[in-house]
Design a protein around this motif. Structure first.
Motif, PDB file in Angstrom:
ATOM      1  N   THR A  20       0.868  -1.187   0.000  1.00 62.27           N
ATOM      2  CA  THR A  20       0.000   0.000   0.000  1.00 62.27           C
ATOM      3  C   THR A  20       0.903   1.235   0.000  1.00 62.27           C
ATOM      4  N   VAL A  21       0.596   2.199  -0.898  1.00 61.15           N
ATOM      5  CA  VAL A  21       1.482   3.353  -1.091  1.00 61.15           C
ATOM      6  C   VAL A  21       0.740   4.650  -0.779  1.00 61.15           C
ATOM      7  N   GLY A  22       1.414   5.543  -0.091  1.00 64.14           N
ATOM      8  CA  GLY A  22       0.865   6.871   0.159  1.00 64.14           C
ATOM      9  C   GLY A  22       2.000   7.877   0.264  1.00 64.14           C
ATOM     10  N   ILE A  23       1.651   9.140   0.528  1.00 65.42           N
ATOM     11  CA  ILE A  23       2.702  10.136   0.745  1.00 65.42           C
ATOM     12  C   ILE A  23       2.783  10.427   2.244  1.00 65.42           C
ATOM     13  N   ALA A  41      -5.393   3.633 -12.706  1.00 67.46           N
ATOM     14  CA  ALA A  41      -6.483   2.659 -12.862  1.00 67.46           C
ATOM     15  C   ALA A  41      -5.997   1.275 -12.431  1.00 67.46           C
ATOM     16  N   GLU A  42      -6.932   0.494 -11.920  1.00 64.57           N
ATOM     17  CA  GLU A  42      -6.616  -0.903 -11.579  1.00 64.57           C
ATOM     18  C   GLU A  42      -6.076  -1.616 -12.806  1.00 64.57           C
ATOM     19  N   GLY A  43      -5.069  -2.430 -12.608  1.00 72.87           N
ATOM     20  CA  GLY A  43      -4.508  -3.183 -13.726  1.00 72.87           C
ATOM     21  C   GLY A  43      -3.309  -2.502 -14.371  1.00 72.87           C
ATOM     22  N   ALA A  75      -7.189   1.398  -6.099  1.00 69.66           N
ATOM     23  CA  ALA A  75      -6.881   2.811  -5.840  1.00 69.66           C
ATOM     24  C   ALA A  75      -7.847   3.281  -4.762  1.00 69.66           C
ATOM     25  N   ASN A  76      -7.445   4.251  -3.987  1.00 70.10           N
ATOM     26  CA  ASN A  76      -8.267   4.712  -2.856  1.00 70.10           C
ATOM     27  C   ASN A  76      -9.370   5.656  -3.336  1.00 70.10           C
ATOM     28  N   GLY A  77     -10.549   5.075  -3.605  1.00 67.98           N
ATOM     29  CA  GLY A  77     -11.678   5.846  -4.112  1.00 67.98           C
ATOM     30  C   GLY A  77     -12.122   6.965  -3.180  1.00 67.98           C
ATOM     31  N   PHE A  97      -2.698   4.038  -3.472  1.00 68.43           N
ATOM     32  CA  PHE A  97      -3.013   2.836  -4.264  1.00 68.43           C
ATOM     33  C   PHE A  97      -2.291   1.625  -3.686  1.00 68.43           C
ATOM     34  N   LYS A  98      -2.776   0.425  -4.080  1.00 69.38           N
ATOM     35  CA  LYS A  98      -2.127  -0.826  -3.674  1.00 69.38           C
ATOM     36  C   LYS A  98      -1.543  -1.511  -4.902  1.00 69.38           C
TER      37      LYS A  98
END
Lengths: 123, 382
Positions: A20-23, A41-43, A75-77, A97-98
Motif C-alpha cells: 500500500t502506497v501513500g505520501i 487505474a486498476e490493472g 486505488a483509494n476511491g 493505491f495498492k
C-alpha cells in the motif's frame, strides 16, 4: 507488516505480496491544501520510478512516483470525494493505491522509519 | 538601468529581504522567491488564509511593488503620453487603474495611478504603484519616454501593506478613524502615531480594503498593530493569487504580457473616451484598430467541470484545433471548484462557449464564464 519510506516522501506498507502506497505527513505538509488526487487505474503496471499519481494542491501539481515495480490492484476511491484526507491522515486513510509487488528485492533499497525521520531532519 | 531587461533577470540575482522579512518568519511564514524578494507564500495554509480574507480581514505585505512619484512642469501631459488613461481629469485623492503600453500596443505593465494632495511625498503631483517584477523595466522605459522637466522618484524606502476583506474597514478605523468615510478608489494622506501614511481604498482581492504606503522603518509597528486586532491575520502570496483569480483580476506576467493588448484583455475601461478620441499615447493605433475590428483573442474566465485544476500553460481546444491557452488557473476555495483565466481566439470567446482543456494528455470540459467568479464587494459611494 513492515513500513518502508522513500526519499520522494512516500510510505509503503508491505503485507504479503501487496504494497500500500501513500505520501508522508511531511510531504502533505509541504504541499499544503490538497484539492485533487489523480490515481492510477486498476490493472496498470509500473516500473519503479514511473509517474503513478498526481497530487494537486492549491499551489501546484506534483507527481507521485511508483516506489517499486508492480501492478495496481486498488486505488483509494475515498480520495475522489475527499482529497483533503491526504492532509488530515496522510499515513493511514489517505493512502493512494495498492500494488501487487513484482520484485521484492526492490524493497531492500528503501528506508526504515528511523532512517526516513533522520532524512527529513536533515532537509 | 536598461529598458531591455525582463523579469527573468532576477533569476541571476540573490533574493533581497523586504522590510518585514523577520516579521514574516516570526509569524511562521513559509518564504519563497518572488519578484526578486523573499516573500511569504503562506502562514497557516492557503485555503484557511483565503477564507479568512473573504470573511474577515487579511494583511498582505506588497512592499515588493514599485512606488513612484512624479512632479514637475507638464507632468500630466507627459504622463498622458505614456499612459492611455485620463490623467488631466484625475482629481486630487482619486486613483485610477492604468497600464504602460509599448509602441505596438502590447502591455508592459498594469498599475495604479493617483493624484496626491499638496502635502504628501514631498509635494509630488502623482503617485503610481507598479508591479514588483517589472518595476525596474518600467522605470527604464519611463526614463526614456518622459521629458527632462518631469521628475520621477522611486521610493525604495517606502513599504506597502494591503488590508483586505469585509472587516478591513472597521479594523483600519480602529487605528485611524478618519479612514471610515473613504470609498473605493479614493486615497489620501493620514497620520498614525506621528507616522505619515498614504492610504487608498482599493486592492487585489475583490473585497473592500485598503493599500497603505508607510516608511519602511515604521512598517513593523503598523503590521503588529493591525494583526493585534481581532479581525486581522497575515495572508501570504498563495491566497493573494487565489483571491485575485476569483475576482477576475489579471496577473501581470501571466494573464498580461507585451504580447497582448488592452482591448483583448478586456481592460478597455482604463482608456477613457477622450483618450480614445484624441489619442496621443503610445500604443493608441492598436487600441483603435481593435475597437473597430475586434481583437484577435480575448482574455476570458473559464469554469471547469470536475475537480481537476487546469493550470497556466494548459492548451485550450475545440476538437482538433487549439484555440487558446490557460494563463492562470487553480482551485478556487470560495467557488469550491477549479477555475481558470485564459486567452481564447475571438470566435470561441463568447460567454457560454464549451471548450476543452488538455491536462496531462486528458481533455477536460471548460465553459467560457463571466468574471468575476466571486462578486466584488467594493465600498462604493452611496
Amino acid at each position: 507488516m513492515s513500513r518502508y519510506f522513500t526519499d520522494e516522501h512516500e510510505w509503503i506498507d508491505v503485507e504479503g505480496e501487496i504494497a500500500t502506497v501513500g505520501i508522508t505527513d511531511y510531504a502533505q505538509e509541504q504541499l499544503g491544501d490538497i484539492v485533487f488526487v489523480e490515481l492510477p487505474a486498476e490493472g496498470t503496471t509500473f516500473e519503479k520510478g514511473d509517474d503513478a499519481a498526481v497530487v494537486e494542491s492549491v499551489k501546484a501539481a506534483s507527481d507521485v512516483y511508483a516506489p517499486i515495480s508492480g501492478e495496481v490492484v486498488e486505488a483509494n476511491g475515498a480520495l475522489e470525494d475527499e482529497p483533503a484526507l491526504v492532509n488530515s491522515d496522510a499515513e493511514e486513510d489517505g493512502w493512494f493505491f495498492k500494488l501487487r509487488i513484482a520484485d521484492t528485492s526492490e524493497l531492500e533499497g528503501l528506508m526504515t522509519e528511523a532512517a526516513y525521520k533522520k532524512f527529513v531532519a536533515s532537509l | 538601468m536598461s529598458g531591455t531587461q525582463d523579469a527573468t533577470h532576477f533569476e541571476d540575482l540573490p533574493l533581497e529581504a523586504l522590510p518585514l522579512d523577520a516579521w514574516h518568519r516570526a509569524k511562521g511564514a513559509r518564504m519563497v522567491g518572488f519578484a526578486g524578494y523573499h516573500m511569504p507564500i503562506q502562514y497557516e495554509g492557503i485555503m484557511a488564509e483565503h477564507s479568512w480574507t473573504r470573511e474577515h480581514a487579511g494583511l498582505f505585505d506588497v512592499s515588493h511593488m514599485g512606488q513612484l512619484t512624479f512632479s514637475g512642469e507638464g507632468v500630466d501631459a507627459a504622463l498622458e503620453h505614456i499612459l492611455p488613461s485620463d490623467i488631466k481629469g484625475l482629481k486630487p485623492f482619486r486613483q485610477r487603474y492604468s497600464m504602460l503600453l509599448n509602441e505596438e500596443g502590447g502591455i508592459l505593465d498594469d498599475l495604479m495611478v493617483s493624484r496626491l494632495g499638496d502635502n504628501a511625498f514631498d509635494g509630488a503631483a502623482i503617485y503610481m504603484v507598479v508591479n514588483g517584477a517589472t518595476k525596474y523595466d518600467d522605470i527604464g522605459w519611463m526614463i526614456d519616454y518622459l521629458p527632462d522637466d518631469v521628475v520621477m522618484n522611486h521610493m525604495a524606502d517606502q513599504a506597502l501593506l494591503a488590508l483586505q476583506g469585509p472587516e478591513a474597514g472597521e479594523a483600519l478605523a480602529a487605528l485611524i478613524p478618519e479612514t471610515a468615510d473613504m470609498v473605493f478608489m479614493q486615497s489620501g494622506p493620514f497620520v498614525w502615531r506621528g507616522i505619515p501614511l498614504w492610504i487608498s481604498r482599493s486592492g487585489y482581492t475583490g473585497e473592500d480594503g485598503f493599500e497603505i504606503s508607510i516608511p519602511a522603518d515604521d512598517v513593523t509597528l503598523l503590521a503588529d498593530a493591525l494583526c493585534a486586532l481581532p479581525q486581522v491575520k497575515p495572508i501570504g502570496l498563495g491566497a493573494r493569487n487565489s483571491l485575485r483569480l476569483e475576482a477576475g483580476l489579471p496577473l501581470y506576467g501571466h494573464d498580461l504580457s507585451p504580447a497582448v493588448s488592452t482591448i483583448g484583455a478586456d481592460l478597455g475601461f482604463a482608456i477613457q473616451k477622450r483618450r480614445r478620441e484624441e489619442g496621443g499615447f503610445i500604443g493608441h493605433a492598436r487600441v483603435m484598430k481593435e475597437l473597430a475590428d475586434g481583437p484577435g483573442a480575448r482574455r476570458v474566465g473559464l469554469t471547469i467541470e470536475g475537480r481537476l485544476p487546469a493550470r497556466e500553460g494548459a492548451t485550450i481546444h475545440v476538437g482538433n484545433t487549439q484555440v487558446g491557452e490557460v494563463t492562470s488557473g487553480g482551485f478556487a476555495p470560495s467557488v469550491g471548484a477549479p477555475i481558470a483565466m485564459g486567452w481564447v481566439s475571438l470566435p470561441h470567446s463568447a460567454e457560454g462557449t464549451a471548450l476543452e482543456i488538455e491536462v496531462r494528455g486528458k481533455r477536460i470540459v471548460a465553459v467560457v464564464a463571466p468574471m468575476p467568479f466571486v462578486p466584488h464587494r467594493y465600498r462604493r459611494k452611496a
